[in-house]
Design a protein around this motif. Structure first.
Motif, short mmCIF file in Angstrom:
data_model
loop_
_atom_site.label_atom_id
_atom_site.label_comp_id
_atom_site.label_asym_id
_atom_site.label_seq_id
_atom_site.Cartn_x
_atom_site.Cartn_y
_atom_site.Cartn_z
N UNK A 30 0.84 -1.20 0.00
CA UNK A 30 0.00 0.00 0.00
C UNK A 30 0.87 1.24 0.00
N UNK A 31 0.40 2.29 -0.69
CA UNK A 31 1.11 3.56 -0.77
C UNK A 31 0.22 4.68 -0.25
N UNK A 32 0.80 5.60 0.50
CA UNK A 32 0.07 6.75 1.01
C UNK A 32 -0.16 7.75 -0.11
N UNK A 33 -1.36 8.30 -0.19
CA UNK A 33 -1.68 9.37 -1.14
C UNK A 33 -2.03 10.63 -0.34
N UNK A 34 -1.43 11.73 -0.71
CA UNK A 34 -1.68 13.00 -0.02
C UNK A 34 -3.01 13.58 -0.48
N UNK A 35 -3.85 13.96 0.48
CA UNK A 35 -5.17 14.48 0.17
C UNK A 35 -5.24 15.98 0.40
N UNK A 36 -6.02 16.69 -0.44
CA UNK A 36 -6.18 18.13 -0.21
C UNK A 36 -7.10 18.44 0.96
N UNK A 37 -7.78 17.43 1.48
CA UNK A 37 -8.68 17.62 2.62
C UNK A 37 -8.18 16.77 3.77
N UNK A 38 -8.09 17.37 4.96
CA UNK A 38 -7.52 16.67 6.11
C UNK A 38 -8.58 16.24 7.12
N UNK A 39 -9.84 16.35 6.75
CA UNK A 39 -10.90 15.83 7.59
C UNK A 39 -11.23 14.39 7.22
N UNK A 40 -12.25 13.83 7.86
CA UNK A 40 -12.57 12.42 7.67
C UNK A 40 -13.29 12.15 6.36
N UNK A 41 -12.86 11.08 5.69
CA UNK A 41 -13.59 10.53 4.55
C UNK A 41 -14.39 9.32 5.05
N UNK A 42 -15.66 9.25 4.63
CA UNK A 42 -16.50 8.13 5.01
C UNK A 42 -16.83 7.20 3.85
N UNK A 43 -16.56 7.65 2.63
CA UNK A 43 -16.85 6.82 1.48
C UNK A 43 -15.89 7.08 0.34
N UNK A 44 -15.77 6.09 -0.55
CA UNK A 44 -14.93 6.22 -1.73
C UNK A 44 -15.53 5.34 -2.82
N UNK A 45 -15.56 5.86 -4.07
CA UNK A 45 -16.07 5.10 -5.20
C UNK A 45 -15.16 5.34 -6.40
N UNK A 46 -15.30 4.45 -7.40
CA UNK A 46 -14.74 4.72 -8.70
C UNK A 46 -15.81 5.35 -9.57
N UNK A 47 -15.42 6.11 -10.55
CA UNK A 47 -16.38 6.76 -11.44
C UNK A 47 -16.76 5.89 -12.63
N UNK A 48 -16.03 4.78 -12.81
CA UNK A 48 -16.23 3.93 -13.98
C UNK A 48 -15.16 4.11 -15.02
N UNK A 49 -14.39 5.19 -14.93
CA UNK A 49 -13.27 5.42 -15.83
C UNK A 49 -11.98 4.95 -15.16
N UNK A 50 -11.02 4.53 -15.98
CA UNK A 50 -9.80 3.92 -15.47
C UNK A 50 -9.06 4.87 -14.52
N UNK A 51 -8.77 4.37 -13.33
CA UNK A 51 -7.96 5.05 -12.31
C UNK A 51 -8.62 6.27 -11.68
#
Length: 381
Positions: A258-279
């Motif tokens: 696993x690799x860490x990805x830097x986020x522009x938001x430092x609050x909590x994320x509760x969900x994550x989805x793909x949009x259907x397009x690659x990556x």
């Protein structure tokens, strides 16, 4: 029925309640892990936290161990046989028959008949034992590093060792209370390989369909033990975990590393989805914050929205829409690939935890209101 491209986690309010109310006593925790979910005609009206699809069947999970399923686009529902009465937070199916659900007290349930009956595979006690075993191995490695390190480097390593030993002591104390920590996310690649994630950095992997599990927390950089709220696979094969404090991790090798990805938001994320397009990844959570990446999390942009309602889950559907749902009856819809959203609030203002589009103008919503049928804006049909 629309093809879902998403995984789901419990929302902010429910997570807070789980951590506050999870451990009044070991007896109470043991009871809910041993008492089957009560059969009730009201199962479609109680809190439902997540939904997944087993072929053409919808399977939803929620409080009191309720699991319900529908074979007619949500018009009628049947309650499943469930051996526990803990709140269930997430569900995922690897194929039309094999599915897993997770919840409070570290419960992991498995179904091999498309969600009609379930068996208990693991509880939080076993999850804690696995975590302690993994950390004790880390102690052994660190002690060897200290013995071989130059004198000027020993101090920092010894501090890190003390922190690790303190963590183990805390976990051993928690074991005396009972299986208190909730699992919050689940994703399975096939009938054998899958992950569950949860509070305080829990991440476990199985390669034999849940017969045995391995603690993977040492493979994910999470020194503060942030809650891992959701896990999903996006188009292109990347796995993504999101959690507290802008936590985002990505794997490109089926979860081996696993690799860490830097986020522009430092609050909590509760969900994550793909949009259907690659990556492409869309993560969302507290106060309506949404971030989007087109390169598997290597770069991000913030998506502007006019709503501050906390967002719990979402879906990219076959009609070209991205639909996010959240607290206060929030339903956000994008027809621009996620660049912009229109937001709506349901009249009842009940929290919405998940959504399944069944037609271009018909949504099924799951949340505090149980099951609701709505139009494309979230208004009840």
């Amino acid at each position: 029925m629309a093809t879902r491209l998403t995984r789901k986690t419990i929302g902010a309010v429910c997570l807070g309640l789980s951590l506050v109310a999870a451990a009044p006593s070991a007896v109470a925790v043991g009871d809910v892990l041993e008492i089957p979910a009560r059969d009730t005609q009201l199962a479609t009206e109680y809190l439902l936290n997540d939904v997944a699809e087993a072929g053409e069947r919808m399977v939803a999970v929620g409080e009191r161990g309720h699991i319900i399923y529908s074979d007619d686009d949500g018009r009628t529902w049947t309650q499943a046989e469930v051996p526990v009465s803990v709140t269930l937070t997430a569900v995922d199916f690897a194929n039309e028959t094999h599915g897993w659900a997770v919840g409070h007290s570290g419960a992991v349930l498995h179904s091999s008949d498309a969600g009609e009956t379930w068996t208990l595979q693991m509880t939080g006690i076993r999850a804690m034992e696995l975590s302690i075993e993994a950390k004790e191995k880390q102690v052994e490695v660190m002690e060897e590093e200290i013995a071989e390190a130059p004198e000027e480097e020993k101090g920092d390593l010894e501090w890190a060792l003390d922190d690790l030993l303190f963590t183990i002591e805390n976990m051993q104390s928690d074991m005396e209370i009972g299986p208190v920590n909730p699992l919050l996310g689940v994703w399975f690649e096939n009938e054998d390989r899958g992950f569950v994630t949860g509070a305080y950095g829990m991440i476990l992997r199985t390669t034999d369909g849940g017969e045995s599990w391995k603690d993977m927390s040492g493979e994910v950089l999470n020194p503060r033990g942030y809650h891992l709220n959701a896990i999903t696979q996006v188009t292109g094969g990347g796995l993504v975990i999101v959690g507290e404090a802008g936590f985002i991790q990505v794997s490109t090798d089926r979860g081996d590393t696993w690799e860490t990805r830097e986020s522009p938001y430092t609050g909590s994320f509760f969900g994550v989805i793909g949009t259907g397009k690659v990556n492409e990844i869309m993560a969302f959570g507290l106060r309506g914050n949404i971030v989007f990446s087109s390169d598997l999390g290597r770069s991000w942009k913030t998506v502007p929205v006019d709503s501050t309602a906390t967002l719990n889950d979402g879906v990219a559907d076959e009609y070209g829409r991205i639909i996010l749902v959240g607290n206060g009856g929030a339903v956000l819809v994008s027809t621009s690939g996620g660049e912009t959203f229109k937001h709506y609030f349901r009249d009842d203002r009940e929290g919405v935890m998940d959504v399944v589009p069944v037609k271009a103008n018909h949504l099924i919503l799951f949340g505090e209101q149980g099951v609701s049928h709505a139009d494309e804006t979230g208004k009840n049909l």
